[in-house]
Motif scaffolding. Structure first.
Motif, mmCIF file in Angstrom:
data_model
loop_
_atom_site.group_PDB
_atom_site.id
_atom_site.type_symbol
_atom_site.label_atom_id
_atom_site.label_comp_id
_atom_site.label_asym_id
_atom_site.label_seq_id
_atom_site.Cartn_x
_atom_site.Cartn_y
_atom_site.Cartn_z
ATOM 1 N N GLU A 23 44.327 -22.839 -58.256
ATOM 2 C CA GLU A 23 42.874 -22.199 -58.420
ATOM 3 C C GLU A 23 42.261 -23.253 -58.084
ATOM 4 N N THR A 82 38.952 -19.462 -56.173
ATOM 5 C CA THR A 82 39.865 -18.974 -55.218
ATOM 6 C C THR A 82 41.394 -19.177 -55.533
ATOM 7 N N THR A 93 45.355 -19.322 -54.707
ATOM 8 C CA THR A 93 46.145 -19.267 -53.694
ATOM 9 C C THR A 93 47.567 -19.462 -54.462
ATOM 10 N N HIS A 132 51.982 -18.196 -48.013
ATOM 11 C CA HIS A 132 50.974 -18.413 -48.858
ATOM 12 C C HIS A 132 50.129 -17.108 -48.689
ATOM 13 N N GLU A 133 49.427 -16.727 -49.719
ATOM 14 C CA GLU A 133 48.227 -15.758 -49.637
ATOM 15 C C GLU A 133 47.016 -16.252 -50.464
ATOM 16 N N SER A 134 45.904 -16.061 -50.151
ATOM 17 C CA SER A 134 44.636 -16.556 -50.732
ATOM 18 C C SER A 134 44.047 -15.223 -51.617
ATOM 19 N N ASP A 179 40.688 -13.753 -54.468
ATOM 20 C CA ASP A 179 39.377 -13.759 -54.703
ATOM 21 C C ASP A 179 39.475 -13.402 -56.401
ATOM 22 N N ALA A 184 45.891 -12.371 -58.041
ATOM 23 C CA ALA A 184 46.778 -13.457 -57.640
ATOM 24 C C ALA A 184 47.811 -13.656 -58.751
#
Length: 135
Positions: free
Chosen positions: A42, A46, A48, A55-57, A59, A64
């Motif tokens: 974190e 944001t 990830t 990987h993926e981000s 909001d 997440a």
């Protein structure tokens, strides 16, 4: 409770896991050679999520967290494509009705494309009940 604290609470009951925690990151090392690293970080609101090189981000903290937990379940696997032992493409796949489907792919911009590629599949053992990340 922060997302990192929520992840730590989720993992606290499983003593077999190797968990590394910092202020803004929690990482779970694979417990078998056929598994993959799962991490959530974190930074400035944001999030990830990492599965080795994939990987993926996000909001949204809840999305997440579910992605993090999903990587520790038997419903996720990672397709890793390598050339001459160097991984260059990672595809997260999910199990739906007994079939594996692609979620998304992360790859390096440059790789030794002239070398023969090999593909391997990594999957963490069923460390978490799917209800944790589905519900």
């Amino acid at each position: 409770m922060t997302t990192i604290e929520r992840a730590a609470d989720l993992l606290a009951c499983n003593l077999d896991l190797v968990v590394l925690r910092e202020e803004d990151t929690i990482q779970v090392r694979p417990i078998a050679p056929t598994g993959f690293l799962v991490q959530i970080t974190e930074q400035r609101g944001t999030f990830t999520v990492y599965y080795d090189g994939w990987h993926e981000s996000f909001d949204d903290a809840d999305t997440a967290f579910r992605c993090f937990a999903w990587g520790l379940s038997s419903h996720a696997r990672l397709k890793v494509v390598s050339a001459r032992g160097i991984a260059y493409r990672w595809t997260a796949e999910t199990l739906i009705d007994g079939e594996w489907g692609v979620v998304s792919t992360t790859g390096l911009l440059f790789w030794p494309f002239w070398r023969r590629s090999t593909t391997r599949y990594l999957q963490n053992e069923a460390l978490l009940d799917p209800d944790v990340w589905i519900g």
